[in-house]
Motif scaffolding. Structure first.
Motif, PDB file in Angstrom:
ATOM      1  N   LEU A  34       1.066  -1.193   0.138  1.00 26.21           N
ATOM      2  CA  LEU A  34      -0.073  -0.027  -0.292  1.00 26.21           C
ATOM      3  C   LEU A  34       0.770   1.582   0.112  1.00 26.21           C
ATOM      4  O   LEU A  34       1.976   0.927   0.949  1.00 26.21           O
ATOM      5  CB  LEU A  34      -0.579  -0.008   1.002  1.00 26.21           C
ATOM      6  N   THR A  35       0.524   2.281  -0.858  1.00 27.32           N
ATOM      7  CA  THR A  35       1.365   3.553  -1.233  1.00 27.32           C
ATOM      8  C   THR A  35       0.018   4.405   0.723  1.00 27.32           C
ATOM      9  O   THR A  35      -0.968   4.423   0.232  1.00 27.32           O
ATOM     10  CB  THR A  35       0.718   4.264  -1.629  1.00 27.32           C
ATOM     11  N   ILE A  36       0.696   5.036   0.706  1.00 27.92           N
ATOM     12  CA  ILE A  36       0.309   5.500   2.216  1.00 27.92           C
ATOM     13  C   ILE A  36       0.584   7.366   2.471  1.00 27.92           C
ATOM     14  O   ILE A  36       1.293   8.220   1.721  1.00 27.92           O
ATOM     15  CB  ILE A  36       1.054   5.746   3.670  1.00 27.92           C
ATOM     16  N   GLY A  37      -0.368   7.329   1.909  1.00 24.32           N
ATOM     17  CA  GLY A  37      -1.284   9.146   2.347  1.00 24.32           C
ATOM     18  C   GLY A  37      -0.617  10.031   3.042  1.00 24.32           C
ATOM     19  O   GLY A  37      -1.883   9.488   4.388  1.00 24.32           O
ATOM     20  N   ILE A  38      -0.250  11.101   3.679  1.00 24.37           N
ATOM     21  CA  ILE A  38      -0.750  11.516   5.052  1.00 24.37           C
ATOM     22  C   ILE A  38      -0.889  12.880   5.210  1.00 24.37           C
ATOM     23  O   ILE A  38      -0.520  14.123   4.286  1.00 24.37           O
ATOM     24  CB  ILE A  38       0.728  11.365   6.323  1.00 24.37           C
ATOM     25  N   LEU A  39      -2.008  13.364   4.736  1.00 23.26           N
ATOM     26  CA  LEU A  39      -2.923  14.749   5.362  1.00 23.26           C
ATOM     27  C   LEU A  39      -2.182  15.174   6.608  1.00 23.26           C
ATOM     28  O   LEU A  39      -2.883  15.123   7.518  1.00 23.26           O
ATOM     29  CB  LEU A  39      -4.336  14.930   5.083  1.00 23.26           C
ATOM     30  N   GLY A  40      -1.260  16.742   6.786  1.00 25.13           N
ATOM     31  CA  GLY A  40      -0.892  17.225   7.996  1.00 25.13           C
ATOM     32  C   GLY A  40       0.264  16.291   8.177  1.00 25.13           C
ATOM     33  O   GLY A  40       0.818  15.978   9.659  1.00 25.13           O
TER      34      GLY A  40
ATOM     35  N   ASP B  51      -3.060   4.997  -1.550  1.00 28.75           N
ATOM     36  CA  ASP B  51      -4.347   3.277  -1.201  1.00 28.75           C
ATOM     37  C   ASP B  51      -4.975   4.326  -0.078  1.00 28.75           C
ATOM     38  O   ASP B  51      -5.682   3.901   0.001  1.00 28.75           O
ATOM     39  CB  ASP B  51      -3.732   3.004  -0.984  1.00 28.75           C
ATOM     40  N   VAL B  52      -4.108   4.506   0.286  1.00 28.44           N
ATOM     41  CA  VAL B  52      -4.840   4.317   2.007  1.00 28.44           C
ATOM     42  C   VAL B  52      -4.442   6.326   3.083  1.00 28.44           C
ATOM     43  O   VAL B  52      -3.229   6.396   2.378  1.00 28.44           O
ATOM     44  CB  VAL B  52      -4.906   3.635   3.121  1.00 28.44           C
ATOM     45  N   ILE B  53      -5.298   6.700   3.228  1.00 20.55           N
ATOM     46  CA  ILE B  53      -4.963   8.011   3.863  1.00 20.55           C
ATOM     47  C   ILE B  53      -5.310   8.139   4.756  1.00 20.55           C
ATOM     48  O   ILE B  53      -6.145   7.607   5.561  1.00 20.55           O
ATOM     49  CB  ILE B  53      -5.828   8.933   2.927  1.00 20.55           C
ATOM     50  N   ILE B  54      -4.315   8.660   5.712  1.00 19.79           N
ATOM     51  CA  ILE B  54      -3.958   9.092   7.831  1.00 19.79           C
ATOM     52  C   ILE B  54      -4.651  10.442   7.688  1.00 19.79           C
ATOM     53  O   ILE B  54      -3.555  11.212   6.519  1.00 19.79           O
ATOM     54  CB  ILE B  54      -3.020   8.747   7.498  1.00 19.79           C
ATOM     55  N   VAL B  55      -5.139  11.150   8.267  1.00 17.84           N
ATOM     56  CA  VAL B  55      -5.956  12.017   8.394  1.00 17.84           C
ATOM     57  C   VAL B  55      -5.428  12.476   9.792  1.00 17.84           C
ATOM     58  O   VAL B  55      -5.750  12.088  11.134  1.00 17.84           O
ATOM     59  CB  VAL B  55      -7.089  12.598   8.352  1.00 17.84           C
ATOM     60  N   ALA B  56      -4.439  13.726   9.814  1.00 17.60           N
ATOM     61  CA  ALA B  56      -3.734  14.146  10.565  1.00 17.60           C
ATOM     62  C   ALA B  56      -3.051  15.477  11.109  1.00 17.60           C
ATOM     63  O   ALA B  56      -1.514  16.386  11.472  1.00 17.60           O
ATOM     64  CB  ALA B  56      -1.471  13.939  11.345  1.00 17.60           C
TER      65      ALA B  56
END
Length: 227
Positions: A14-20, A77-82
């Motif tokens: 998985l490619t992980i995206g992190i907002l913040g 693929d999956v996003i973490i909202v921080a």
């Protein structure tokens, strides 16, 4: 999910995206997930800020790239909202389209501080995660990673993060995937902790951990017994 349960074979890819991702919590999670072998995309309000944040997290063997939030939401693929709580709703409202059809992990803790210390804020929807679900109606929102010390995440001399990650959500496949993703970080264990409607008290518990940390000069986490 137990510590001995195997990670599903698709999770490591998985490619992980992190907002913040330019903040301490998002950056720390990005650092650890990149060290676990994931391509991590660090999002910020501008491409330049995202790239600057990614450069600070770069290191041997870590694949970390930076971009603006919209690009990260589209590519991951999956996003973490921080993101900070103050900009939570506004950020997600602007990203409804690129986040559609994706698993969105919300780790935001609505917190206030006064002379008495930290305290949980009241959220009209019940929690930050429920607010995310109300805004992102075409995404699958999961609450997780609320109680992980940003200080420990950022400290590369700390090889394992000794904590359980409480995972909440209404979709079994999504919560299982997020629990497995947590277990990609050495020392962590993903534990299903209920439906998304129960996220409020999990987010607010961070205030108690802050109080523990201040009193005992620690970086406290959680462990669930008999699981």
């Amino acid at each position: 999910m137990t510590a001995t349960q195997h990670v599903p074979p698709d999770v490591p890819a998985l490619t992980i995206g992190i907002l913040g991702g330019s903040g301490p919590q998002g950056g720390g999670l990005g650092l650890r997930l990149a060290a676990a072998g994931h391509l991590v995309l660090i999002g910020s309000r501008s491409t330049e800020r995202g790239q600057e944040a990614a450069a600070k997290l770069a290191g041997p063997g870590r694949r970390i790239e930076g971009a603006d939030n919209a690009t990260v939401a589209e590519r991951a693929d999956v996003i973490i909202v921080a993101v900070p709580w103050e900009g939570h709703r506004e950020t997600l409202e602007a990203l409804r389209a690129p986040l559609a059809g994706k698993i969105v992990i919300d780790c935001v803790n609505p917190m206030g501080f006064d002379k008495g210390g930290a305290f949980g804020l009241q959220v009209p929807e019940g929690s930050a995660a429920q607010q995310a679900a109300a805004v992102l109606t075409d995404s699958t929102v999961v609450a997780a990673f609320h109680h992980v010390s940003a200080v420990l995440l950022a400290d590369e001399s700390v090889e394992t993060i000794d904590t359980d990650v409480l995972v909440l959500g209404d979709d079994r496949a999504a919560t299982d995937l997020v629990a497995a993703l947590a277990e990609r970080i050495p020392g962590m264990r993903g534990i299903y902790a209920g439906k998304l409607r129960n996220a409020g008290q999990v987010e607010a518990l961070t205030a108690n951990l802050i109080s523990i940390n201040r009193r005992y000069k620690a970086h406290a986490g959680l462990r669930v017994t008999d699981v």
